[in-house]
Design an enzyme around this catalytic site. Structure first.
Site, PDB file in Angstrom:
ATOM      1  N   ARG A  21      50.044  33.602  30.284  1.00 12.77           N
ATOM      2  CA  ARG A  21      48.711  33.654  30.917  1.00 12.77           C
ATOM      3  C   ARG A  21      48.571  32.522  31.930  1.00 12.77           C
ATOM      4  O   ARG A  21      48.553  32.749  33.134  1.00 12.77           O
ATOM      5  CB  ARG A  21      47.615  33.596  29.828  1.00 12.77           C
ATOM      6  CG  ARG A  21      46.228  34.002  30.316  1.00 12.77           C
ATOM      7  CD  ARG A  21      45.457  32.898  31.021  1.00 12.77           C
ATOM      8  NE  ARG A  21      45.237  31.727  30.183  1.00 12.77           N
ATOM      9  CZ  ARG A  21      44.774  30.580  30.644  1.00 12.77           C
ATOM     10  NH1 ARG A  21      44.466  30.454  31.927  1.00 12.77           N
ATOM     11  NH2 ARG A  21      44.643  29.527  29.853  1.00 12.77           N
ATOM     12  N   ASP A  22      48.517  31.287  31.459  1.00 10.05           N
ATOM     13  CA  ASP A  22      48.257  30.157  32.353  1.00 10.05           C
ATOM     14  C   ASP A  22      49.397  29.986  33.351  1.00 10.05           C
ATOM     15  O   ASP A  22      49.175  29.684  34.535  1.00 10.05           O
ATOM     16  CB  ASP A  22      48.083  28.886  31.517  1.00 10.05           C
ATOM     17  CG  ASP A  22      47.233  27.839  32.201  1.00 10.05           C
ATOM     18  OD1 ASP A  22      47.192  27.826  33.434  1.00 10.05           O
ATOM     19  OD2 ASP A  22      46.623  27.015  31.510  1.00 10.05           O
ATOM     20  N   CYS A  27      45.213  26.194  36.926  1.00 13.93           N
ATOM     21  CA  CYS A  27      44.108  27.099  37.274  1.00 13.93           C
ATOM     22  C   CYS A  27      44.061  27.269  38.788  1.00 13.93           C
ATOM     23  O   CYS A  27      43.883  26.289  39.514  1.00 13.93           O
ATOM     24  CB  CYS A  27      42.784  26.533  36.773  1.00 13.93           C
ATOM     25  SG  CYS A  27      41.384  27.550  37.266  1.00 13.93           S
ATOM     26  N   ASN A  61      51.104  23.091  32.624  1.00 15.97           N
ATOM     27  CA  ASN A  61      50.805  22.677  31.250  1.00 15.97           C
ATOM     28  C   ASN A  61      51.890  21.742  30.728  1.00 15.97           C
ATOM     29  O   ASN A  61      52.945  21.594  31.345  1.00 15.97           O
ATOM     30  CB  ASN A  61      50.763  23.902  30.334  1.00 15.97           C
ATOM     31  CG  ASN A  61      49.580  24.788  30.636  1.00 15.97           C
ATOM     32  OD1 ASN A  61      49.679  25.729  31.393  1.00 15.97           O
ATOM     33  ND2 ASN A  61      48.455  24.472  30.043  1.00 15.97           N
TER      34      ASN A  61
HETATM   35  C1  LIG Z   1      34.029  36.537  35.796  1.00 14.37           C
HETATM   36  C2  LIG Z   1      34.395  37.338  37.031  1.00 14.37           C
HETATM   37  C3  LIG Z   1      34.838  38.723  36.637  1.00 14.37           C
HETATM   38  C4  LIG Z   1      33.142  37.429  37.882  1.00 14.37           C
HETATM   39  O1  LIG Z   1      33.440  37.966  39.176  1.00 14.37           O
HETATM   40  P1  LIG Z   1      32.321  38.787  39.958  1.00 14.37           P
HETATM   41  O2  LIG Z   1      32.937  39.279  41.224  1.00 14.37           O
HETATM   42  O3  LIG Z   1      31.084  37.972  40.037  1.00 14.37           O
HETATM   43  O4  LIG Z   1      32.126  39.977  38.943  1.00 14.37           O
HETATM   44  P2  LIG Z   1      31.105  41.153  38.908  1.00 14.37           P
HETATM   45  O5  LIG Z   1      30.516  41.151  37.545  1.00 14.37           O
HETATM   46  O6  LIG Z   1      30.199  41.100  40.097  1.00 14.37           O
HETATM   47  O7  LIG Z   1      32.096  42.392  39.065  1.00 14.37           O
HETATM   48  C5  LIG Z   1      32.886  42.568  40.227  1.00 14.37           C
HETATM   49  C6  LIG Z   1      33.881  43.678  39.993  1.00 14.37           C
HETATM   50  O8  LIG Z   1      34.827  43.277  39.014  1.00 14.37           O
HETATM   51  C7  LIG Z   1      34.742  44.127  37.865  1.00 14.37           C
HETATM   52  N1  LIG Z   1      34.916  43.281  36.676  1.00 14.37           N
HETATM   53  C8  LIG Z   1      34.066  42.378  36.180  1.00 14.37           C
HETATM   54  N2  LIG Z   1      34.600  41.795  35.111  1.00 14.37           N
HETATM   55  C9  LIG Z   1      35.813  42.347  34.933  1.00 14.37           C
HETATM   56  C10 LIG Z   1      36.834  42.135  33.996  1.00 14.37           C
HETATM   57  N3  LIG Z   1      36.719  41.233  33.022  1.00 14.37           N
HETATM   58  N4  LIG Z   1      37.960  42.852  34.109  1.00 14.37           N
HETATM   59  C11 LIG Z   1      38.107  43.758  35.080  1.00 14.37           C
HETATM   60  N5  LIG Z   1      37.166  44.003  36.016  1.00 14.37           N
HETATM   61  C12 LIG Z   1      36.013  43.310  35.930  1.00 14.37           C
HETATM   62  C13 LIG Z   1      33.402  44.740  37.965  1.00 14.37           C
HETATM   63  O9  LIG Z   1      33.370  45.937  37.270  1.00 14.37           O
HETATM   64  C14 LIG Z   1      33.259  44.919  39.443  1.00 14.37           C
HETATM   65  O10 LIG Z   1      34.057  45.999  39.889  1.00 14.37           O
HETATM   66  P3  LIG Z   1      33.659  46.880  41.179  1.00 14.37           P
HETATM   67  O11 LIG Z   1      32.307  47.423  40.839  1.00 14.37           O
HETATM   68  O12 LIG Z   1      33.614  45.923  42.338  1.00 14.37           O
HETATM   69  O13 LIG Z   1      34.762  47.868  41.275  1.00 14.37           O
HETATM   70  C15 LIG Z   1      35.490  36.646  37.862  1.00 14.37           C
HETATM   71  O14 LIG Z   1      34.971  35.483  38.440  1.00 14.37           O
HETATM   72  C16 LIG Z   1      36.700  36.277  37.024  1.00 14.37           C
HETATM   73  O15 LIG Z   1      37.322  37.107  36.398  1.00 14.37           O
HETATM   74  N6  LIG Z   1      37.111  35.023  37.040  1.00 14.37           N
HETATM   75  C17 LIG Z   1      38.263  34.623  36.234  1.00 14.37           C
HETATM   76  C18 LIG Z   1      39.047  33.676  37.003  1.00 14.37           C
HETATM   77  C19 LIG Z   1      40.226  33.228  36.181  1.00 14.37           C
HETATM   78  O16 LIG Z   1      40.901  33.995  35.529  1.00 14.37           O
HETATM   79  N7  LIG Z   1      40.498  31.908  36.241  1.00 14.37           N
HETATM   80  C20 LIG Z   1      41.606  31.329  35.577  1.00 14.37           C
HETATM   81  C21 LIG Z   1      41.422  31.223  34.118  1.00 14.37           C
HETATM   82  S1  LIG Z   1      40.450  29.833  33.596  1.00 14.37           S
HETATM   83  C22 LIG Z   1      41.546  28.525  33.618  1.00 14.37           C
HETATM   84  O17 LIG Z   1      42.606  28.623  34.138  1.00 14.37           O
HETATM   85  C23 LIG Z   1      41.220  27.302  32.872  1.00 14.37           C
HETATM   86  C24 LIG Z   1      41.882  27.342  31.535  1.00 14.37           C
HETATM   87  C25 LIG Z   1      41.258  28.361  30.640  1.00 14.37           C
HETATM   88  O18 LIG Z   1      43.260  27.659  31.691  1.00 14.37           O
HETATM   89  C26 LIG Z   1      41.843  26.092  30.741  1.00 14.37           C
HETATM   90  C27 LIG Z   1      42.241  24.892  31.424  1.00 14.37           C
HETATM   91  O19 LIG Z   1      43.340  24.669  31.910  1.00 14.37           O
HETATM   92  O20 LIG Z   1      41.354  24.117  31.347  1.00 14.37           O
END
Ligand SMILES: CC(C)(COP(=O)([O-])OP(=O)([O-])OC[C@H]1O[C@@H](n2cnc3c(N)ncnc32)[C@H](O)[C@@H]1OP(=O)([O-])[O-])[C@@H](O)C(=O)NCCC(=O)NCCSC(=O)C[C@@](C)(O)CC(=O)[O-]
Length: 312
Positions: free
Chosen positions: A14-15, A244, A253
């Site tokens: 994942r990460d 991220c 990591n």
């Molecule tokens: C939260 C959202 C979805 C908001 O993104 P948004 O664009 O505001 O979402 P929305 O609710 O407006 O939806 C937009 C479109 O996405 C669809 N949608 C909505 N949700 C989903 C879903 N779950 N799966 C699949 N599709 C989805 C939804 O249906 C829609 O489809 P459309 O109508 O345009 O065809 C977006 O910002 C997002 O997914 N962000 C995740 C980013 C990410 O993965 N970042 C990396 C992980 S976090 C990290 O790395 C830190 C961590 C955890 O590792 C720990 C650390 O190191 O500290």
């Protein structure tokens, strides 16, 4: 093999894969997870249920979960950014869901496009979804306090804000919270301090794990500090892949191979066969040509006469 005193939770699929542009073929992901589980790793975060247009590297997560679920004894973890992702994760049969809540609201808006209050609403919706399942089908639900040690966009985050958000995540229905050093800002003293802060706030049972990055070279020192402070789950990534993509400057990591070696050398059981773990790197090297794989122990080799923890 002994079950292990410490749980190493592999987050590379994942990460690691979210942070690189190359897309690992599904067959290689499956081979990676199978081989690492066979080496004794008991929990693997295999992907994220996020929109494919955001992270195409993880678009096949449902298929990866389906494969990982066939491996006996493996806890299959996934990241979910919202209730929509949690619904897909539950449908796929994941054993553990992690919702990242960046304690830096600036990072939360960059990463999830959501304020703290909005993420809390998602947490409540996910908890309600889980509670509606039969008890034997309920996945473990963790709220991860990302950017807890500081944010590249906002700087230090006040302790009071971290404690309040930990409390709110538990009140929203998380089974536990996790601490994440998204930006690699932690040091051993801050690790000890934040573990105490969060455990004093939500209870020791509600914080057992930490997610560390090695951006400034303190990853293993921080892992040791976390163990000394009583945590039992450490996230790490094979070959140190990771970071991220929505946190500027975030890098890999802590390296699973180095972490497992350190623990086994200290007499702390991980349940991992080190030689079998090291061999998994060839799957990554073959599937991701040109991608740097980090790690000291695989470069230097095990010390002559090395004894794993079970033989101490
Ligand atoms: C939260 C959202 C979805 C908001 O993104 P948004 O664009 O505001 O979402 P929305 O609710 O407006 O939806 C937009 C479109 O996405 C669809 N949608 C909505 N949700 C989903 C879903 N779950 N799966 C699949 N599709 C989805 C939804 O249906 C829609 O489809 P459309 O109508 O345009 O065809 C977006 O910002 C997002 O997914 N962000 C995740 C980013 C990410 O993965 N970042 C990396 C992980 S976090 C990290 O790395 C830190 C961590 C955890 O590792 C720990 C650390 O190191 O500290």
């Amino acid at each position: 093999m002994a079950a292990g005193d410490v749980l190493i939770s592999e987050v590379g699929p994942r990460d690691g894969l979210q942070s690189i542009t190359a897309i690992m073929p599904l067959a290689a992901k499956k081979a990676w997870i199978t081989a690492e589980a066979a080496a004794g790793v008991r929990e693997i975060e295999v992907g994220s249920f996020v929109p494919a247009k955001l992270l195409p590297q993880l678009a096949d997560t449902a298929e990866v979960v389906a494969h990982a679920k066939t491996i006996p004894g493996l806890a299959v973890a996934v990241l979910v950014p919202n209730a929509r992702g949690a619904e897909a994760a539950i449908q796929a049969g994941a054993d553990k869901l992690t919702l990242p809540l960046s304690v830096s609201e600036t990072h939360s808006l960059r990463n999830l496009r959501r304020t703290h209050a909005q993420v809390m609403e998602e947490a409540k919706a996910i908890a309600a979804m889980i509670a509606a399942l039969p008890p034997d089908r309920r996945p473990h639900f963790e709220g991860s306090l990302s950017t807890a040690f500081g944010c590249t966009l906002e700087g230090p985050i006040p302790d009071s804000q971290i404690a309040r958000l930990a409390e709110e995540l538990m009140a929203a229905g998380c089974d536990e919270v996790g601490l994440s050093d998204t930006t690699g800002y932690a040091d051993p003293a801050s690790v000890r301090r934040l573990i105490k802060l969060v455990r004093d706030t939500v209870g020791a049972d509600a914080l057992t794990g930490i997610h560390l990055h090695n951006t400034r070279g303190l990853g293993l020192a921080n892992a040791l500090a976390a163990l000394d402070a009583g945590l039992t789950t450490l996230d790490s990534s094979l070959g140190g892949l990771g970071g991220c993509p929505f946190a500027p400057g975030a890098s890999g990591n802590i390296v699973t191979e180095d972490l497992a070696f350190m623990l086994e050398a200290m007499g702390v059981r991980t349940g991992i066969d080190l030689d079998a773990l090291f061999a998994v790197r060839t799957i990554l090297a073959d599937a991701l040509p040109g991608e740097p794989l980090y790690g000291f122990i695989t470069a230097a080799g095990l010390p002559l006469g090395f004894k794993p923890a079970d033989h101490h």
